[in-house]
Motif scaffolding. Sequence first.
Motif, mmCIF file in Angstrom:
data_model
loop_
_atom_site.group_PDB
_atom_site.id
_atom_site.type_symbol
_atom_site.label_atom_id
_atom_site.label_comp_id
_atom_site.label_asym_id
_atom_site.label_seq_id
_atom_site.Cartn_x
_atom_site.Cartn_y
_atom_site.Cartn_z
ATOM 1 N N MET A 1 0.845 -1.179 0.000
ATOM 2 C CA MET A 1 0.000 0.000 0.000
ATOM 3 C C MET A 1 0.891 1.243 0.000
ATOM 4 N N THR A 2 0.415 2.226 -0.642
ATOM 5 C CA THR A 2 1.194 3.457 -0.692
ATOM 6 C C THR A 2 0.881 4.335 0.503
ATOM 7 N N PHE A 3 1.722 5.315 0.681
ATOM 8 C CA PHE A 3 1.540 6.249 1.793
ATOM 9 C C PHE A 3 0.221 7.007 1.673
ATOM 10 N N LEU B 1 -2.699 4.760 2.739
ATOM 11 C CA LEU B 1 -2.737 4.594 4.192
ATOM 12 C C LEU B 1 -3.227 5.872 4.878
ATOM 13 N N THR B 2 -2.796 7.013 4.387
ATOM 14 C CA THR B 2 -3.230 8.277 4.963
ATOM 15 C C THR B 2 -4.733 8.480 4.786
ATOM 16 N N CYS B 3 -5.235 8.198 3.586
ATOM 17 C CA CYS B 3 -6.679 8.335 3.331
ATOM 18 C C CYS B 3 -7.487 7.361 4.180
ATOM 19 N N ALA B 4 -7.016 6.132 4.298
ATOM 20 C CA ALA B 4 -7.721 5.131 5.099
ATOM 21 C C ALA B 4 -7.768 5.549 6.565
ATOM 22 N N ALA B 5 -6.676 6.083 7.074
ATOM 23 C CA ALA B 5 -6.637 6.527 8.471
ATOM 24 C C ALA B 5 -7.582 7.708 8.686
ATOM 25 N N ALA B 6 -7.593 8.647 7.742
ATOM 26 C CA ALA B 6 -8.481 9.800 7.873
ATOM 27 C C ALA B 6 -9.939 9.367 7.856
ATOM 28 N N LEU B 7 -10.307 8.459 6.959
ATOM 29 C CA LEU B 7 -11.688 7.987 6.888
ATOM 30 C C LEU B 7 -12.076 7.182 8.114
#
Length: 52
Positions: free
Chosen positions: A1-3, A6-12
């Motif tokens: 997975m790209t950064f 991972l950032t979008c998944a964490a924000a959601l």
Amino acid sequence: MTFKTLTCAAALALLPAMSFAYCAGKEHQAQSCAPGSVWDSVSESCVEQASS
């Protein structure tokens, strides 16, 4: 997975928790009172508006 992914998944994943935290501690307010009435936070009900 790209950064970015991972950032979008964490924000959601954190969005509902942040929304709840933002609304926590707000006082209850009536959606609407009858004309001539106002919300009284002490009695937590609509009361007749006093005229001055």
